[in-house]
Motif scaffolding. Structure first.
Motif, mmCIF file in Angstrom:
data_model
loop_
_atom_site.group_PDB
_atom_site.id
_atom_site.type_symbol
_atom_site.label_atom_id
_atom_site.label_comp_id
_atom_site.label_asym_id
_atom_site.label_seq_id
_atom_site.Cartn_x
_atom_site.Cartn_y
_atom_site.Cartn_z
ATOM 1 N N CYS A 66 -47.783 -2.444 9.177
ATOM 2 C CA CYS A 66 -46.583 -2.157 8.375
ATOM 3 C C CYS A 66 -46.824 -0.971 7.440
ATOM 4 C CB CYS A 66 -46.227 -3.402 7.562
ATOM 5 S SG CYS A 66 -44.803 -3.201 6.493
ATOM 6 N N ASN A 74 -45.826 -0.534 4.618
ATOM 7 C CA ASN A 74 -45.898 -0.920 3.198
ATOM 8 C C ASN A 74 -47.255 -1.496 2.792
ATOM 9 O OD1 ASN A 74 -43.228 -0.144 2.781
ATOM 10 N ND2 ASN A 74 -42.476 -2.114 3.554
ATOM 11 N N CYS A 123 -48.670 -5.431 2.333
ATOM 12 C CA CYS A 123 -48.186 -6.105 3.539
ATOM 13 C C CYS A 123 -49.087 -5.787 4.726
ATOM 14 C CB CYS A 123 -46.755 -5.687 3.865
ATOM 15 S SG CYS A 123 -46.135 -6.515 5.342
ATOM 16 N N CYS A 141 -42.348 -4.042 8.809
ATOM 17 C CA CYS A 141 -42.335 -5.294 9.561
ATOM 18 C C CYS A 141 -41.064 -6.107 9.269
ATOM 19 C CB CYS A 141 -43.570 -6.115 9.186
ATOM 20 S SG CYS A 141 -43.453 -6.806 7.523
ATOM 21 N N CYS A 168 -40.804 -7.381 5.635
ATOM 22 C CA CYS A 168 -40.359 -6.350 4.686
ATOM 23 C C CYS A 168 -38.870 -6.056 4.865
ATOM 24 C CB CYS A 168 -41.175 -5.082 4.849
ATOM 25 S SG CYS A 168 -42.853 -5.237 4.179
HETATM 26 ZN ZN LIG Z 1 -44.323 -5.391 5.961
#
Ligand SMILES: [Zn+2]
Ligand SMILES: [Zn+2]
Ligand SMILES: [Zn+2]
Length: 341
Positions: free
Chosen positions: A56, A58, A64, A75, A78
Motif C-alpha cells: 500500500c 500509505n 499500512c 489498499c 485505506c
Molecule cells: Zn493501505
C-alpha cells in the motif's frame, strides 16, 4: 487475531509488522490469504495464482502494510477512509496512524467473522466510510463528535492520545475506553443500519433492545441529566448501553467483537483450546463456556502485572440473549445485501 509467522524464518510476527525483526524480510498483509507475506525490495508480492500485489502506498504515512492491486495504489482498508488530517498537520497525522492501525484490526476481524465491508466509492448507498478528524483541523473548535450516520463513521483523532482519552474515560466513569473500542462500537451502528432493516430480524431486535424509534436526543439528554437507571447492571453491558436502543445494540456488538477477537488470539497462542467461535451453534454457549473463564484468567494475569482488568465487565443473562442476536446476524452478513458489491 491470528498468530502470524514469517514465511522466510518462521519468527512470530505482530499484525502491524512491515519488516521481520528476525530476518529483515519486508512484509505485507494479504487480505485474500489472511496472511502476512514477504514482499520484494520493490514492495511486490506474487501470489500462488500468479497475481501481482503491491505494498500500500500509505506505508510511510499510516504504517499500512496491506497489499494493493496496483503499484502506487492504496489498499482496500485505506479506501475506507474518506477524510484524514491534512499533510501539514503533524499532530493529526501521528494520531491518524494509531487510528488507522485500529481500523485495520477491525476490518481484519470483520473479514474473519464474515462481515466483509465495502467502501462508499464502490457502493455509495450501502458502503462504509470513515472521516478521521483531527481537532487541530477544525480551526480550533474542539467539537469532533464520534458517531455514525448513513454509513459514515466519524472518529475524533484526539482519542488516539492516551492522556486525553484517559481524562474523558475518568470523567464519564467508563471502565474501558480505547480507539479499537470506538471503531468496534461505531461499526455496530453501521451493521444495525445494514442488517436489521425489516421483518423478523427487526422485530426480534426491538424485543431485545427496545424501540429504536424513541427520540434519540431526548434519551441522550435524559442520560446525561439523570445517569443510568437503577439496577442497569442486570440488563445492560454498560451504562452507555442504557441510553438508547441504538447504543445498546452498538455496545453489545462491540462486546461481540471484543470476545471473538480475544478468544481467537488466546486460542492461536495456546492459552485456550477451542474451535473457532464461528463453528459454535450458540454464541451464548461460547460466552458461558469459553469467554467467561478465559476473561477471569486474563483479568488475573493483568492483576499479576499491577494492571487494570483486561475485561472489566459482567455479562448478565439478558446480555447473553443480545449477544446471541448480534452473532446471528453473521448469516445475513455473509449472504445478504453486502455480498455482490
Ligand atoms: Zn493501505
Ligand atoms: Zn523472518
Ligand atoms: Zn454509539
Amino acid at each position: 487475531m491470528k498468530a502470524y509467522r514469517c514465511r522466510v524464518c518462521d519468527n512470530t510476527l505482530y499484525f502491524e509488522n512491515s519488516v521481520c525483526v528476525s530476518c529483515g524480510t519486508a512484509l505485507g498483509f494479504s487480505r485474500s490469504e489472511r496472511a502476512i507475506v514477504p514482499v520484494d525490495p520493490q514492495g511486490r508480492y506474487v501470489d500462488a495464482s500468479g497475481l501481482v500485489w503491491w505494498i500500500c502506498r500509505n506505508l510511510n504515512l499510516s504504517g499500512c502494510t496491506w497489499l494493493a492491486t496496483v503499484t502506487g495504489g492504496q489498499c482496500a482498508a485505506c479506501d475506507l477512509t474518506r477524510t484524514r488530517p491534512a499533510d501539514g498537520d503533524v499532530e493529526g497525522l501521528e494520531q491518524f496512524r494509531l487510528a488507522e492501525q485500529a481500523k485495520r484490526h477491525l476490518v481484519a476481524e470483520l473479514d474473519t467473522l464474515g462481515f466483509r465491508v465495502v467502501d462508499k466509492v464502490a457502493d455509495p448507498e450501502n458502503g462504509l466510510a470513515f472521516d478521521l478528524l483531527s481537532t487541530s483541523d477544525q480551526s480550533g473548535e474542539d467539537n469532533v463528535v464520534i458517531g455514525h450516520a448513513d454509513g459514515v463513521i466519524t472518529i475524533d483523532l484526539a482519542e488516539s492520545d492516551d492522556a486525553y482519552r484517559e481524562k474523558v474515560r475518568a470523567r464519564l466513569a467508563e471502565p474501558y475506553r480505547t480507539m479499537l473500542g470506538h471503531f468496534r462500537h461505531e461499526v455496530g451502528h453501521y451493521i444495525e443500519w445494514q442488517l436489521v432493516r425489516d421483518g423478523e430480524t427487526q422485530a426480534r431486535c426491538r424485543e431485545l433492545f427496545g424501540d429504536e424509534s424513541t427520540d434519540y436526543q431526548a434519551e441522550i439528554d435524559r442520560h446525561y441529566a439523570e445517569g443510568p437507571p437503577a439496577g442497569w447492571e442486570s440488563e445492560y453491558i454498560s451504562t452507555y448501553a442504557t441510553m438508547h436502543p441504538f447504543e445498546d445494540f452498538a455496545e453489545t456488538w462491540a462486546h461481540y467483537l471484543h470476545i471473538c477477537d480475544t478468544i481467537e488470539t488466546a486460542s492461536e497462542y495456546g492459552l485456550t483450546a477451542v474451535a473457532p467461535v464461528t463453528s459454535f451453534a450458540s454464541f451464548a454457549d461460547v460466552v458461558r463456556g469459553v469467554w467467561i473463564p478465559l476473561a477471569v484468567a486474563l483479568n488475573m494475569v493483568n492483576r499479576s502485572m499491577g494492571k487494570d482488568d483486561l475485561y472489566p465487565f459482567v455479562i448478565p443473562p439478558p446480555v447473553l440473549d443480545k449477544l446471541e442476536f448480534v452473532a446471528s446476524l453473521r448469516e445475513s452478513g455473509t449472504s445478504g445485501r453486502q455480498s455482490g458489491t
